[in-house]
Write a protein that holds these residues in place. Sequence first.
Motif, PDB file in Angstrom:
ATOM      1  N   THR A  99      -3.045 -69.133  -0.294  1.00 48.78           N
ATOM      2  CA  THR A  99      -2.304 -70.107  -1.104  1.00 48.78           C
ATOM      3  C   THR A  99      -2.664 -70.017  -2.581  1.00 48.78           C
TER       4      THR A  99
ATOM      5  N   ILE B  94      -8.489 -71.603  -5.281  1.00 46.17           N
ATOM      6  CA  ILE B  94      -8.830 -72.937  -4.784  1.00 46.17           C
ATOM      7  C   ILE B  94      -9.733 -73.613  -5.812  1.00 46.17           C
TER       8      ILE B  94
ATOM      9  N   GLY C 271     -10.049 -77.076  -5.744  1.00 45.61           N
ATOM     10  CA  GLY C 271     -10.562 -78.262  -5.086  1.00 45.61           C
ATOM     11  C   GLY C 271     -11.435 -77.916  -3.894  1.00 45.61           C
ATOM     12  N   CYS C 272     -12.469 -77.113  -4.124  1.00 47.76           N
ATOM     13  CA  CYS C 272     -13.410 -76.754  -3.057  1.00 47.76           C
ATOM     14  C   CYS C 272     -14.696 -77.539  -3.272  1.00 47.76           C
TER      15      CYS C 272
ATOM     16  N   LEU D  50     -12.597 -78.666   1.673  1.00 46.79           N
ATOM     17  CA  LEU D  50     -11.572 -78.666   0.634  1.00 46.79           C
ATOM     18  C   LEU D  50     -11.116 -80.085   0.327  1.00 46.79           C
ATOM     19  N   GLN D  51     -10.719 -80.299  -0.909  1.00 42.36           N
ATOM     20  CA  GLN D  51     -10.055 -81.553  -1.214  1.00 42.36           C
ATOM     21  C   GLN D  51      -8.705 -81.544  -0.510  1.00 42.36           C
TER      22      GLN D  51
ATOM     23  N   GLU E 119      -5.726 -79.328  -1.451  1.00 45.11           N
ATOM     24  CA  GLU E 119      -5.864 -77.897  -1.174  1.00 45.11           C
ATOM     25  C   GLU E 119      -5.608 -77.620   0.310  1.00 45.11           C
ATOM     26  N   TYR E 120      -6.121 -78.482   1.178  1.00 48.17           N
ATOM     27  CA  TYR E 120      -5.866 -78.342   2.609  1.00 48.17           C
ATOM     28  C   TYR E 120      -4.368 -78.453   2.881  1.00 48.17           C
TER      29      TYR E 120
ATOM     30  N   LYS F 106      -1.862 -77.594   1.087  1.00 45.94           N
ATOM     31  CA  LYS F 106      -1.195 -76.325   0.756  1.00 45.94           C
ATOM     32  C   LYS F 106      -1.408 -75.305   1.874  1.00 45.94           C
ATOM     33  N   LEU F 107      -2.636 -75.240   2.396  1.00 47.96           N
ATOM     34  CA  LEU F 107      -2.925 -74.300   3.480  1.00 47.96           C
ATOM     35  C   LEU F 107      -2.189 -74.694   4.754  1.00 47.96           C
TER      36      LEU F 107
ATOM     37  N   ASN G 120     -11.483 -85.384   1.619  1.00 46.62           N
ATOM     38  CA  ASN G 120     -11.806 -83.999   1.908  1.00 46.62           C
ATOM     39  C   ASN G 120     -11.495 -83.653   3.357  1.00 46.62           C
TER      40      ASN G 120
END
Length: 145
Positions: free
Chosen positions: A18, A21, A23-24, A61-62, A65-66, A68-69, A122
Amino acid sequence: MVNGLIYDFESIKLMLPTGLILGCESVEYSDEKNDEVICGTNNLPLGVGRGEWKGTCKLELQRFEYDKLNLFGAASGGFYNMPPIPVVASYGNLGQPPVTDTLLVHFTKRDFKGSKGDTSLNVTIEGPQTMPMNSDGITAFVPFL
């Protein structure tokens, strides 16, 4: 070390299919090869028996970000139906060549959490590596074929 800087969390650049990242919250990965020393009747080592290789990966991940994945996984029929995906972690500081670890991971677990007072939500995802990790161009293990 360049200009007194060593690798720290700010040095990490994490890439998923994606994109970069930002927001890790944490990244953890490891691998091992379960070789075993084989001893004879005299209790002295005769050699090494080759065991299985295994590796794992865990990302916190924030939530954005998750998300999007998770959307990326929808094309495969959902998060758990995604084929193994590349996870690329690069480490470097200004003036240093980056060091890059490349993993191929099949995510098999998700943990969602939120608590009173949290300023962000998260999601932790984890799973096994499906190929030996490549650490800065060097493969951890090449099996005999």
